[in-house]
Design a protein around this motif. Structure first.
Motif, PDB file in Angstrom:
ATOM      1  N   LEU A  91       0.473  12.914   1.962  1.00 53.12           N
ATOM      2  CA  LEU A  91       1.218  11.922   1.194  1.00 53.12           C
ATOM      3  C   LEU A  91       2.038  12.571   0.083  1.00 53.12           C
ATOM      4  O   LEU A  91       3.186  12.179  -0.169  1.00 53.12           O
ATOM      5  CB  LEU A  91       0.248  10.905   0.599  1.00 53.12           C
ATOM      6  CG  LEU A  91      -0.085   9.701   1.456  1.00 53.12           C
ATOM      7  CD1 LEU A  91      -1.170   8.868   0.789  1.00 53.12           C
ATOM      8  CD2 LEU A  91       1.152   8.853   1.697  1.00 53.12           C
ATOM      9  N   CYS A 132      -4.408   3.656  -0.140  1.00 54.40           N
ATOM     10  CA  CYS A 132      -4.560   3.862   1.295  1.00 54.40           C
ATOM     11  C   CYS A 132      -5.306   2.684   1.914  1.00 54.40           C
ATOM     12  O   CYS A 132      -6.260   2.159   1.334  1.00 54.40           O
ATOM     13  CB  CYS A 132      -5.327   5.164   1.548  1.00 54.40           C
ATOM     14  SG  CYS A 132      -5.853   5.395   3.246  1.00 54.40           S
ATOM     15  N   TYR A 185      -6.887   1.513   5.850  1.00 56.19           N
ATOM     16  CA  TYR A 185      -7.126   1.808   7.258  1.00 56.19           C
ATOM     17  C   TYR A 185      -7.080   0.506   8.042  1.00 56.19           C
ATOM     18  O   TYR A 185      -7.829  -0.427   7.760  1.00 56.19           O
ATOM     19  CB  TYR A 185      -8.477   2.484   7.444  1.00 56.19           C
ATOM     20  CG  TYR A 185      -8.476   3.956   7.087  1.00 56.19           C
ATOM     21  CD1 TYR A 185      -8.370   4.931   8.065  1.00 56.19           C
ATOM     22  CD2 TYR A 185      -8.568   4.368   5.754  1.00 56.19           C
ATOM     23  CE1 TYR A 185      -8.352   6.278   7.745  1.00 56.19           C
ATOM     24  CE2 TYR A 185      -8.553   5.713   5.420  1.00 56.19           C
ATOM     25  CZ  TYR A 185      -8.446   6.666   6.418  1.00 56.19           C
ATOM     26  OH  TYR A 185      -8.428   7.999   6.085  1.00 56.19           O
ATOM     27  N   HIS A 239       0.832  -1.193   0.000  1.00 51.96           N
ATOM     28  CA  HIS A 239       0.000   0.000   0.000  1.00 51.96           C
ATOM     29  C   HIS A 239       0.873   1.251   0.000  1.00 51.96           C
ATOM     30  O   HIS A 239       2.055   1.209   0.364  1.00 51.96           O
ATOM     31  CB  HIS A 239      -0.913   0.004   1.221  1.00 51.96           C
ATOM     32  CG  HIS A 239      -1.832  -1.173   1.293  1.00 51.96           C
ATOM     33  ND1 HIS A 239      -1.518  -2.320   1.985  1.00 51.96           N
ATOM     34  CD2 HIS A 239      -3.054  -1.371   0.736  1.00 51.96           C
ATOM     35  CE1 HIS A 239      -2.511  -3.181   1.858  1.00 51.96           C
ATOM     36  NE2 HIS A 239      -3.442  -2.646   1.107  1.00 51.96           N
ATOM     37  N   SER A 293      -9.406   8.868   1.589  1.00 53.14           N
ATOM     38  CA  SER A 293      -8.996   7.535   1.159  1.00 53.14           C
ATOM     39  C   SER A 293      -8.386   7.599  -0.231  1.00 53.14           C
ATOM     40  O   SER A 293      -8.969   7.117  -1.211  1.00 53.14           O
ATOM     41  CB  SER A 293     -10.201   6.579   1.175  1.00 53.14           C
ATOM     42  OG  SER A 293     -10.688   6.427   2.489  1.00 53.14           O
TER      43      SER A 293
END
Length: 328
Positions: free
Chosen positions: A104, A32, A34, A2, A28
């Motif tokens: 990011l 990505c 979680y 990821h 998201s």
């Protein structure tokens, strides 16, 4: 692999999940994932998370079979890391749309081991911007520089896991693991280890994370109990790390941090029952008794003025106790 893993510890937080899931949906970006760890919740949290995961392939729900606390829950997720970057979130907070994507982008651009950012503190209906304490922004520098001098706030004492992203490769060096014995304040020695480990850092302006700071959030920091006193062993570790660094300035900074956090909690000790107050004073005395007099004097000079007499008194009590123990 990821692009980023987001680690989220959760316990009995069903009332916050609608806001959290809305924030997740707005943050998201491609690549990505979680990693939400349900820490043996006893409310509707497991059901709500299970329903949410069915329609969100980037949401992976893990569950502990016994409560392990926030530090332990984070460690469960860290064992599953498979990403270039890792960050953290608290379930009672939220992020502005696009916040994670923006972080990011800067992390990829700068390539530092950790990229820190600003945030917004939420107190009731108030929104208070908080700036990451660093003079250099948008450039990579040695993380040791973020330890700073003996006063004011510096990056090492900006203990917000969610205010930045971290190179996931640091996990292989053991730098991302949390001490599960610390029910609160585990982030304090965690950041000191990172800053002392020869890492690099950068700070970028991106105040898109909203940190809910109030008693209703259920935070252990805000709700007094035995776990509140874990700031004391946490700062024992910080002082150990500073001592091991061999840098006198780091020792002063660590003692200054110990003074500030003792002053903070003694200033709010009415929250605690009498037995915990006595325990806090006794253990704080031993904490402040550490180190040489010059280091303590330099730290005390910059400590909150209203608390200096108390702090000096606690150190005297602690020194007498340790001297008595050595004599016996």
């Amino acid at each position: 692999m990821h692009r980023i893993d987001v680690v989220v510890p959760v316990r009995d937080a069903a009332r916050f999940l609608p806001t959290f899931l809305a924030s997740l949906d707005a943050n998201s970006p491609e690549g990505c994932r979680y990693l939400v760890v349900d820490d043996a919740s006893g409310d509707e949290t497991p059901r709500v998370l299970a329903d949410a995961a069915r329609t969100r392939p980037h949401l992976e729900v893990l569950r502990t079979d016994r409560p392990r606390g926030a530090a332990g829950a984070r460690n469960v997720a860290l064992e599953r890391l498979d990403a270039r970057w890792v960050t953290f979130a608290d379930v009672d907070d939220w992020s502005a749309p696009g916040h994670l994507a923006a972080m990011l982008e800067r992390a990829d651009e700068l390539g530092a081991d950790m990229v820190r950012t600003d945030h917004v503190r939420v107190v009731g209906h108030r929104r208070i911007p908080e700036t990451a304490p660093a003079q250099r922004r948008g450039a990579v520098f040695a993380a040791r520089e973020g330890i700073g001098g003996p006063d004011g706030q510096t990056l090492v004492d900006y203990p917000f896991l969610w205010a930045g992203v971290f190179d996931a490769r640091l996990a292989a060096r053991g730098l991302l693991t949390f001490d599960e014995r610390l029910r609160t304040a585990s982030d304090r020695p965690w950041f000191w280890r990172l800053h002392l480990a020869g890492t690099t850092c950068a700070v970028v302006p991106s105040p898109g994370y909203f940190y809910r700071r109030n008693p209703a959030s259920g935070s252990l920091t805000e709700n007094a109990g035995a776990a509140t006193l874990d700031f004391l062993p946490a700062y024992e570790q910080v002082l150990d790390l500073a001592d091991a660094s061999g840098d006198a300035a780091h020792r002063v900074r660590a003692m200054y941090g110990a003074c500030r956090i003792v002053a903070y909690h003694t200033g709010r000790e009415e929250r605690l029952p009498p037995a915990l107050r006595r325990a806090m004073h006794a253990r704080a005395a031993l904490l402040l008794a550490r180190g040489d007099d010059d280091t303590f004097a330099a730290a005390l000079e910059h400590a909150p003025a209203r608390a200096r007499r108390l702090l000096a008194g606690l150190r005297r009590v602690g020194r007498r106790r340790t001297a008595g123990e050595r004599a016996s």
